[in-house]
Each structure stands twice: as C-alpha cells, then as structure tokens.
Design a protein around this motif. Sequence first.
Motif, PDB file in Angstrom:
ATOM      1  N   LYS A 121       0.807  -1.213   0.000  1.00  0.00           N
ATOM      2  CA  LYS A 121       0.000   0.000   0.000  1.00  0.00           C
ATOM      3  C   LYS A 121       0.851   1.279   0.000  1.00  0.00           C
ATOM      4  N   ASP A 125       0.806   3.988  -2.857  1.00  0.00           N
ATOM      5  CA  ASP A 125       0.346   5.358  -2.590  1.00  0.00           C
ATOM      6  C   ASP A 125       1.400   6.387  -2.977  1.00  0.00           C
ATOM      7  N   ARG A 129       0.963   9.415  -5.582  1.00  0.00           N
ATOM      8  CA  ARG A 129       1.255  10.813  -5.229  1.00  0.00           C
ATOM      9  C   ARG A 129       2.254  11.436  -6.194  1.00  0.00           C
TER      10      ARG A 129
END
Lengths: 406, 406
Positions: A121, A125, A129
């Motif tokens: 994760k 992520d 971003r």
Amino acid sequence: MKAAGVIVEYNPFHNGHWHHLQETKKKTGADCLIAVMSGNFLQRGEPAIVSKWARTKMALAAGVDLVIELPYVFAVQAAEQFAHGAVRLLDALGCRELCFGSESGDITAFLSAVETLFQRKEEFDSLVRAGLARGQSFPKANAEAWRQLGSVPLDLSKPNNVLGFAYVKAIQQNKLAIVPRTIPRLAAGYHDESFSHPSIASATSLRNALGQTGQLERIAAYIPSATAEQLRQYRLTYGRWHDWEMYFPLLKYRLLTATEEELRRIAGVEEGIEYRLKQKIAGAETFAAFIAATKTKRYTWTRLQRLCAHVLTNFTKEEQNKAMAPTYIRLLGMNETGRRYLQQVKKELALPLAAKAAKLNGDPLYEQEKKATAVYAAAFPEPLYSAALKEEYATAPIYSSGIERK
Amino acid sequence: MKAAGVIVEYNPFHNGHWHHLQETKKKTGADCLIAVMSGNFLQRGEPAIVSKWARTKMALAAGVDLVIELPYVFAVQAAEQFAHGAVRLLDALGCRELCFGSESGDITAFLSAVETLFQRKEEFDSLVRAGLARGQSFPKANAEAWRQLGSVPLDLSKPNNVLGFAYVKAIQQNKLAIVPRTIPRLAAGYHDESFSHPSIASATSLRNALGQTGQLERIAAYIPSATAEQLRQYRLTYGRWHDWEMYFPLLKYRLLTATEEELRRIAGVEEGIEYRLKQKIAGAETFAAFIAATKTKRYTWTRLQRLCAHVLTNFTKEEQNKAMAPTYIRLLGMNETGRRYLQQVKKELALPLAAKAAKLNGDPLYEQEKKATAVYAAAFPEPLYSAALKEEYATAPIYSSGIERK
C-alpha cells in the motif's frame, strides 16, 4: 432462496446486460437477482437517459427480481465510493454473491491485485502521489502506479476492471461475507462508439446512436423490446430523453450566481477549480463547449462532469463527508420472487427497508436524493416539472407480475 | 450648470414620466436632468420589462441628460434603503435638487411628516412594533402608526407618498444639501389598472395591457414613440419582454436544491419563511400561483417577490449589511448636456465615476449587480443568454446626440 447481486446503471438496459444477468444466474446458482442501481444521476456525473422508474421497469422485464436504489451520494462518485456504497447495500440485504462484468473476466486477477495493493500500500500510494505531483489525473496516476508495481495480471486502465477492482477491494475492506465473481464483457468496450457485434453494443454507443431525435429502430437489434417500449413511452410522456445539455442553463445560472466561497463548499471542488469554472462559464453556449474549455490534465471530462452534477444538485463536501455508509434500503421495484426473498430476509435486514420515499424525509442521504430529483425534473416545462417531482415522492415500488421474453 | 435629480424605474417610460421631467425642469430651473434608475431588477422585486440599456435609451430620448444606475443592493429594497441609496448617489454627483411625483403633491406635508417622525420617534416605533406584534405587515403597521399619531397631513398608505417620504427622510438623516420638491402625479395611481385618462396611464397598467403577446398599438397613446420603438426592438432581438414567470423555473430549481440553512442566509428571509417557501414550491406551476399560495398577512406579495429576487440572485444578508452606501457612480447613458455637466463636476465627485463595468469588478456592490445580470440574462436561450451577458460587460454608456420629440 439464494440471492446474487449485480451493480448497475442500465442507461439504458441492453442485450449485454441481459447476458450479464443470465451468466450471473448460471455462475451463482441464485434464484433471486438483486440489482443495486444508480438513481437519476450516474457514476460519470451524467443524468440518466430516462428516470429510475423507467429503468427499473426495464430491469424487471429482463428478469431482475429486486431493484434497489444506490443513493446519489454513492452513485455519483469515483469507483471507490461507488463500490463501497453498492456492496454495503448488497450486504445489508443478506446477499452473499456479487457478479460483475469486466474486461478481464478472471476473478483471480482481481483478488491478486487487491492483495498486492494491501501488501504494498505504501509503495503504491507514493507512486500515485508522485504521478499526481507530475500533473496526472487520478485515473492516470493510478494506472501508472499499477504498471510500475509490475506483475499485476489486471489492466487497470480499463474502466470495468477499475470498477470490479473497487468492488473486490470494498468487500475485503468492509470484511463482508460476499463472494465476488466476474464474467467477461461481450464485444463492445464501455467507450466503444462503433457497432462491431450483431446484437451487443455499449450503452454509450446506444445513446450516441439514439441522440434526441433518433429512431428507436436504429438500436432495436441491441436492446430487449421492453427497453424500446420504455424509451418510447418516456418520450411520449415527457417529450424527450435526458442529457446534460438540458441542464446547462441551470448549471450556468448557478455557476454565475454562486460565489467562489460557495463553490468551494461543493464536493469535488479543489485546487482552485472554482475560479476556472467561473471564468469559463460566461462565454460557454453549450455544456460540451464548457467542459472542453475547462478541462485540464488533472480535471478530466468525467471528473468535471461529476463536479458539475454536484454543483447542480448542491452536494456539499460536508454532506459527502457525513455519508459513510448507506442508511436505508430503498426499494424501486420487485417481482414475486423478489417479494418472497424480502419476506425471507426481512427480519435480518441490516438497514430499514423503505418502500415509500416519504418515510425517508430527514435522512441526510435522502435529502441529497431529493435535491437530485428536483434537478432531474427541472429539465421539463410545467406542468411536467411538477408531475416528475410528484412521481418521485408518490410512486410505490414497481411491481412486475412476470418476466418478458426479449 | 444646474442639475436636478429624479429617481426612476421607467418600466417602461410613459407620458406620466415625460410630464414629471417637464415639471421638474420648470420647478427647479435646472438645465441638466439626472435620472438615478434601477437596473434590471426593480424596487418591488420584479425583473424590468426590458434591460437597463433599452430603458436608458427611452430616458435619453425623453430629455434626461444623465442616467445613473441605482445598484441592485439599493434598488431591490423597501422604500427606506431604496431612497437612501438614490439620494446618496445624487449627492455624490453634486446634484442639489430632487423632484419626485407623489399623490400628495405638497412638499410641506412631507417635511412636516418627517419632522413629526423625528420628534416622536419612540412613540412611532412602539406603535409600529405593536402593529407587527398583531401580525400586520410592515407597510400596514407603518400606515396604522401614522394614523394613530394623528394630524399628519400625508396619506402614507399611498405608495408614491411612501417613497417621497423616504427621500425627504434620507436627505435629512444624511444631512444632504439637496432641496426636495414634489409634483402631483397625474390621473393614474400606481396600482390603477384601468385607463381613465386619454394619454396618462401607470406603468403597471401599461405592462398589463401589453402582456407578452400584446400589440404596442394598444398602449401607443400613453407612451412616447421612443418607448414603443425600444420595446419593439427588444422583442425583435430577444424574442420577448421580461416578467417573473420567465424566471420561475430557476427559482423553483433554487428553492428545491438550497437547504433551509442556505435560504436563511438570503436577505429578507426571516421568521422561518424558508420552511414555507420550500413547502409551497414543489407543487407550484407558476410564479403567480406560488406567491398566492405562500403569502400571509406579514409576508405580502411585494415582500415575497423581493425576497424571491434575492433568492434568485443569491443576495445574502451579509452582502446587504455591508452595503452602507453607494461606492461608485455607474454611468448608463448621457447626452451632450450630461457630458458637459460631468466635465464641470468631475473634480468634486464624491465617488469614482465608472463608465466601464469591467472597472467595477471586485466592488461588493458590483459583484451583486453581476449576479443580477446573470439571472436577468438567464431568461434567454443560447446564444442570446451569452449575448445578453456580454452586453452588460461590454456596453459603453449610451450616448445620445439629441432629444426626440414625442
């Protein structure tokens, strides 16, 4: 009785949806099909071509046994929130099977992708971003992040794979006892605008072929007769089908009279887009021209369209943040099988079952539904405007006595 | 040069207004007539029959030398605020004469009424409060309080006496060096709906006689030819004249999608009327039916109409409270005399003179004007909607080279 769920928009119902229902029954062995269906506004921020009632009739005619409304606050959202609301509703109904159509058609690919996401994760992520920081849109940054993770057997640039992934993820995150299954979609992709199959075409291509003046005969080969009948009746009653252009005068009025501060309260208004909206609206003469002039790499067509639906229905961030999960099960339609299923599960329902809209007054989710209803009806001149409003509040769930054959 | 001011709406300009201008010149000996005129929305909360530009042309054709816009925040208000904004604008222009039409026609009656009010303010206020507490409307409570004070030589149940009284009071309260004068209105009262004079009729009766389909010939005897020409041209260009019914779909949309909390922020929404508005709107098919169903003793037709204009233009209490006085002089039109007058006074103008609307962006009063413009234009289908918006921002003040004879 065993139930299987499908999550749908039926905009409009076509032969591909019919195939999906048949395969769902076959795959799950269910004797009750539950459709969780978007109301009058859809996931991509569009008004549905015909009302929830007409689309409920299409679904019942095709053999769906129960039609449940996915509230606006979940229906008009990116995949994650959309999926979250829909699977929670199925779970509340005691439904333990979900079958969705996908480009992949392979459920292990979805399960493995979700597992990868949960395991990696942080890495994922940070890739997203980084993509966003490079000015990519959310869907683009997501697809890119998946590509960079490597070895994921699921093409997450395909819209129905994205939705399926979101369903599986929502089931696991909510720890729901729902078995996800998938079937491959036939022939036409969601965005396909050509007719490459003799009886299957996407809803998008059907709507395009139809237009406002279109002859139903042009799409007759791709839809059950009940769909054709509902579309015909709707145009007879209301004079037209719905599209975004009908709502453009209202959107323009609202964008010109709302202050920037008020626009900032609307769900989806971020990063100063309110200034751009106000700047581009005054000279725009159509919705299509407005979105074309306003869109950027970050603010894609779909994202802007959804945001405009929120402006139009006055759906605020505050309301969005409060909408954690469904608070009611709103019944739009059923047949005898559906009725018996509800009879069977009614004592174990996790949420109140609402057959009459009046009972939902005051529920924050339903308050937003009312706003969406008011907007949807505003496309019509009086006395149809008032009549369409009344239909929402006075219509009892559609009861269908049998299945029509196509 | 000596200037005299008139405060007007010209909805539309008629022979009674012509008479008012002639008498004003005669009474004051002025060589420059300045009209402070409401923009696209009027004191009683109505959209003007034609735009501020068309009405400016009517005024110039009749011999007005300078037309100045009364901003929405003063124009769409009860008499007191309306008068306050208007006399402050005249003062800022160096105008030392005001001449208004009244049912009374006797300036000493106005002066004495204002003096009485200042001397017996406490008594008067407590009589008004008592009337309100008995459920009376503001105008009714005011008129009753005057009656009870006794010996006031002015009938304050007559609308033009009410306005005149407000002008005189505003002049005195603001300690302005403006001499107020009044002339008796001819023949038709404001609310008269009959034609009892061969060439004079009220604007209300003219609009009623005209309707949307009305032939201009029906009112030709009561208006200068320039008014007829402007009305005719406007309908040619935009397809119709303006009335409240054109805006009813927008009002209905807005009332149905705004929350009660949002409605409470709107100027004029008091005492829980927001609940009544929302309750009555869903079933209403026309503006007239909506107001008829909503009005109460306290919420008169005019008060509701004004409130609905504020809902429509999203005019908030916060914006209203900040609008203490005019912040600019917006020039809508002039002739050579007006131009020379401005030349003469420009160094002593108490407020910036704005010929171009673009210069006013960001001024809170003008921001509300923009919202009102957006609403006014929203009555038209595209591309007229965009064209009408552009007209507001791109139109230079009308320059008229001469006076037309009627």
